[in-house]
Design an enzyme around this catalytic site. Structure first.
Site, PDB file in Angstrom:
ATOM      1  N   CYS A 168       0.815  -1.226   0.000  1.00 60.49           N
ATOM      2  CA  CYS A 168       0.000   0.000   0.000  1.00 60.49           C
ATOM      3  C   CYS A 168       0.842   1.267   0.000  1.00 60.49           C
ATOM      4  O   CYS A 168       0.337   2.345  -0.313  1.00 60.49           O
ATOM      5  CB  CYS A 168      -0.954   0.005   1.181  1.00 60.49           C
ATOM      6  SG  CYS A 168      -2.041  -1.410   1.154  1.00 60.49           S
ATOM      7  N   HIS A 226      -3.437   7.527   1.638  1.00 58.91           N
ATOM      8  CA  HIS A 226      -3.809   6.162   1.245  1.00 58.91           C
ATOM      9  C   HIS A 226      -5.189   5.876   1.827  1.00 58.91           C
ATOM     10  O   HIS A 226      -5.488   6.263   2.954  1.00 58.91           O
ATOM     11  CB  HIS A 226      -2.771   5.174   1.787  1.00 58.91           C
ATOM     12  CG  HIS A 226      -3.175   3.734   1.627  1.00 58.91           C
ATOM     13  ND1 HIS A 226      -3.631   3.228   0.427  1.00 58.91           N
ATOM     14  CD2 HIS A 226      -3.221   2.714   2.523  1.00 58.91           C
ATOM     15  CE1 HIS A 226      -3.922   1.948   0.586  1.00 58.91           C
ATOM     16  NE2 HIS A 226      -3.689   1.618   1.846  1.00 58.91           N
ATOM     17  N   ASN A 233      -9.962  -0.082  -0.384  1.00 59.49           N
ATOM     18  CA  ASN A 233      -8.498   0.009  -0.356  1.00 59.49           C
ATOM     19  C   ASN A 233      -7.945  -0.619  -1.640  1.00 59.49           C
ATOM     20  O   ASN A 233      -7.995  -1.833  -1.817  1.00 59.49           O
ATOM     21  CB  ASN A 233      -7.980  -0.727   0.889  1.00 59.49           C
ATOM     22  CG  ASN A 233      -6.462  -0.674   1.021  1.00 59.49           C
ATOM     23  OD1 ASN A 233      -5.758  -0.289   0.095  1.00 59.49           O
ATOM     24  ND2 ASN A 233      -5.972  -1.080   2.182  1.00 59.49           N
TER      25      ASN A 233
HETATM   26  N1  ACO Z   1     -18.436  -8.077   9.085  1.00 57.44           N
HETATM   27  C1  ACO Z   1     -18.944  -8.262  10.303  1.00 57.44           C
HETATM   28  N2  ACO Z   1     -18.184  -8.521  11.382  1.00 57.44           N
HETATM   29  C2  ACO Z   1     -16.854  -8.555  11.207  1.00 57.44           C
HETATM   30  C3  ACO Z   1     -16.261  -8.375   9.951  1.00 57.44           C
HETATM   31  C4  ACO Z   1     -17.107  -8.123   8.858  1.00 57.44           C
HETATM   32  N3  ACO Z   1     -16.652  -7.912   7.614  1.00 57.44           N
HETATM   33  N4  ACO Z   1     -14.922  -8.471  10.074  1.00 57.44           N
HETATM   34  C5  ACO Z   1     -14.684  -8.702  11.373  1.00 57.44           C
HETATM   35  N5  ACO Z   1     -15.852  -8.758  12.056  1.00 57.44           N
HETATM   36  C6  ACO Z   1     -16.059  -8.991  13.482  1.00 57.44           C
HETATM   37  C7  ACO Z   1     -14.893  -9.669  14.132  1.00 57.44           C
HETATM   38  O1  ACO Z   1     -14.994 -11.064  13.986  1.00 57.44           O
HETATM   39  C8  ACO Z   1     -15.045  -9.236  15.572  1.00 57.44           C
HETATM   40  O2  ACO Z   1     -16.026 -10.032  16.176  1.00 57.44           O
HETATM   41  P1  ACO Z   1     -15.833 -10.510  17.700  1.00 57.44           P
HETATM   42  O3  ACO Z   1     -15.798  -9.241  18.497  1.00 57.44           O
HETATM   43  O4  ACO Z   1     -17.038 -11.356  17.908  1.00 57.44           O
HETATM   44  O5  ACO Z   1     -14.532 -11.247  17.705  1.00 57.44           O
HETATM   45  C9  ACO Z   1     -15.619  -7.822  15.453  1.00 57.44           C
HETATM   46  O6  ACO Z   1     -16.157  -7.724  14.132  1.00 57.44           O
HETATM   47  C10 ACO Z   1     -14.575  -6.735  15.649  1.00 57.44           C
HETATM   48  O7  ACO Z   1     -13.449  -7.035  14.827  1.00 57.44           O
HETATM   49  P2  ACO Z   1     -12.138  -6.187  14.886  1.00 57.44           P
HETATM   50  O8  ACO Z   1     -11.133  -6.757  13.967  1.00 57.44           O
HETATM   51  O9  ACO Z   1     -11.757  -5.968  16.305  1.00 57.44           O
HETATM   52  O10 ACO Z   1     -12.707  -4.799  14.298  1.00 57.44           O
HETATM   53  P3  ACO Z   1     -11.994  -3.443  14.101  1.00 57.44           P
HETATM   54  O11 ACO Z   1     -12.792  -2.368  14.695  1.00 57.44           O
HETATM   55  O12 ACO Z   1     -10.533  -3.507  14.432  1.00 57.44           O
HETATM   56  O13 ACO Z   1     -12.109  -3.247  12.512  1.00 57.44           O
HETATM   57  C11 ACO Z   1     -10.769  -3.391  10.564  1.00 57.44           C
HETATM   58  C12 ACO Z   1     -11.486  -4.162  11.653  1.00 57.44           C
HETATM   59  C13 ACO Z   1     -11.794  -2.640   9.755  1.00 57.44           C
HETATM   60  C14 ACO Z   1     -10.035  -4.389   9.666  1.00 57.44           C
HETATM   61  C15 ACO Z   1      -9.781  -2.406  11.183  1.00 57.44           C
HETATM   62  O14 ACO Z   1      -9.020  -3.038  12.171  1.00 57.44           O
HETATM   63  C16 ACO Z   1      -8.863  -1.781  10.190  1.00 57.44           C
HETATM   64  O15 ACO Z   1      -9.267  -1.036   9.327  1.00 57.44           O
HETATM   65  N6  ACO Z   1      -7.553  -2.035  10.331  1.00 57.44           N
HETATM   66  C17 ACO Z   1      -6.557  -1.434   9.488  1.00 57.44           C
HETATM   67  C18 ACO Z   1      -6.537  -2.160   8.218  1.00 57.44           C
HETATM   68  C19 ACO Z   1      -5.726  -1.431   7.247  1.00 57.44           C
HETATM   69  O16 ACO Z   1      -5.618  -0.231   7.262  1.00 57.44           O
HETATM   70  N7  ACO Z   1      -5.161  -2.194   6.362  1.00 57.44           N
HETATM   71  C20 ACO Z   1      -4.532  -1.687   5.302  1.00 57.44           C
HETATM   72  C21 ACO Z   1      -3.200  -1.037   5.555  1.00 57.44           C
HETATM   73  S1  ACO Z   1      -2.015  -1.766   4.615  1.00 57.44           S
HETATM   74  C22 ACO Z   1      -2.727  -2.279   3.210  1.00 57.44           C
HETATM   75  O17 ACO Z   1      -3.549  -1.569   2.755  1.00 57.44           O
HETATM   76  C23 ACO Z   1      -2.345  -3.559   2.559  1.00 57.44           C
END
Ligand code: ACO
Length: 320
Positions: free
Chosen positions: A113, A247, A277
């Site tokens: 990314c 980004h 993304n």
């Molecule tokens: N739909 C519904 N529920 C979901 C989903 C989904 N798509 N995905 C995860 N959940 C659930 C999980 O299982 C979890 O359930 P639990 O509490 O029963 O265990 C709950 O939702 C919370 O999950 P978290 O992972 O804690 O949620 P979070 O608030 O951290 O959001 C996310 C997840 C959106 C991935 C976030 O962490 C994020 O954006 N992280 C950064 C990702 C990023 O920027 N990546 C790219 C950078 S580098 C690149 O681009 C390659």
């Protein structure tokens, strides 16, 4: 006194759009969850026979057209991608052939990314060191090909697309052009965002695996620090920035940077809602959007930043 100017932008998105609602028929998710946690409402996805090179070519052709150039005017092509058509040769050499840039140096950069920021920095350095006059820097990805469509924690986050910019080195252009850029890498964190496959480890290309919460934490912290560094290197402050073009991974990461820089809401280019993304393509796609609709104008100072798997991250300041 020479500067590297960003003289043109172009972009391309595949026609096929997948809504959150459609995704919720493949995996246990909902439009509401995806919007609230990420800001994403839809993503573009390549068609069956559409390749990363098709996206890169269309974005590049638009950038060249806007600059009034042809491929023959280009001396350097860098394609930032983690989803090339083939293991080799590079997508850059394919693009070189497609646009008729017969004398250009061409290679790919893989910094996930952060690929566009890495490519911009390398192109700037190469033009400054006399390797040519004009460069085409492209971010192009088909992340849909490396997603595990059964993993709801990753498949909802990504989309496909490409963006391209033309860079030209010029003398006596005042304070226009790339003002500073800073890159970082820390392989200690290689296990929080990776693809579980590849030529020397498995027999297939693998799928994206991510510890979302960890990546999120690093993103907020590291992007904030590198933005301070790049501003200091250019002898500027956040108050000098006209547009943050970040980004586009998650609206909450983008908003946290906007608050940190104390920028007004409407000085941030946001495409994550429509594009999701698109990895290395997200910044040039966002640039092209805001140039096309007239938000970004000549003379505006742009702050670009990105972080990706590695971890790798960086930022750049450009007076457009
Ligand atoms: N739909 C519904 N529920 C979901 C989903 C989904 N798509 N995905 C995860 N959940 C659930 C999980 O299982 C979890 O359930 P639990 O509490 O029963 O265990 C709950 O939702 C919370 O999950 P978290 O992972 O804690 O949620 P979070 O608030 O951290 O959001 C996310 C997840 C959106 C991935 C976030 O962490 C994020 O954006 N992280 C950064 C990702 C990023 O920027 N990546 C790219 C950078 S580098 C690149 O681009 C390659």
């Amino acid at each position: 006194n020479k500067s590297v100017l960003m003289t043109s932008v172009g972009s391309y998105l595949p026609e096929k759009v997948v809504s959150n609602k459609e995704l919720s028929t493949y995996v246990d998710t909902s439009d509401e969850w995806i919007r609230r946690r990420t800001g994403i409402t839809q993503r573009h996805v390549v068609g069956e026979n559409e390749k990363t090179s098709d996206l890169a070519r269309k974005a590049s052709q638009e950038a060249l057209e806007h600059a009034g150039l042809t491929g023959a005017d280009i001396d350097l092509i860098i394609v930032a991608t983690s989803t090339p058509d083939d293991t080799f040769p590079s997508n850059a050499t394919k693009l070189q052939y497609q646009i008729g840039a017969t004398t250009a140096i061409a290679f790919d950069i893989q910094a996930v990314c952060a690929g566009f920021i890495y490519a911009l920095d390398v192109a700037d350095a190469m033009l400054q060191s006399g390797r040519g006059k004009r460069a085409l820097v492209v971010g192009a990805e088909s992340f849909s090909k490396i997603l595990d469509w059964k993993d709801r924690s990753t498949c909802v986050l990504f989309g496909d697309g490409a963006g391209a910019v033309v860079l030209e080195i010029e003398s006596d252009v005042g304070d226009f052009g790339i003002k500073s850029s800073i890159l970082h890498a820390d392989g200690n964190y290689r296990d929080i965002l990776y693809v579980d496959g590849g030529p020397s480890s498995t027999n297939d290309v693998g799928h994206v695996r991510m510890e979302g919460k960890e990546v999120f934490r690093h993103a907020v912290e590291k992007l904030s620090a590198v933005m301070d560094e790049v501003l200091e290197a250019a002898n500027m402050t956040a108050a000098d920035v006209d547009w943050l073009v970040p980004h586009q991974a998650n609206i909450r990461i983008i908003d946290s940077m906007q608050r940190k820089m104390k920028l007004p809401q409407d000085r941030v280019v946001r495409t994550v809602d429509r594009h999701a993304n698109t990895s290395a393509a997200s910044i040039p796609l966002a640039l092209a959007d805001a140039v096309r609709d007239g938000r970004i104008k000549n003379g505006h100072v742009l702050a670009l930043e990105a972080i990706g798997g590695g971890l790798v991250w960086g930022a750049a300041l450009v007076k457009y």
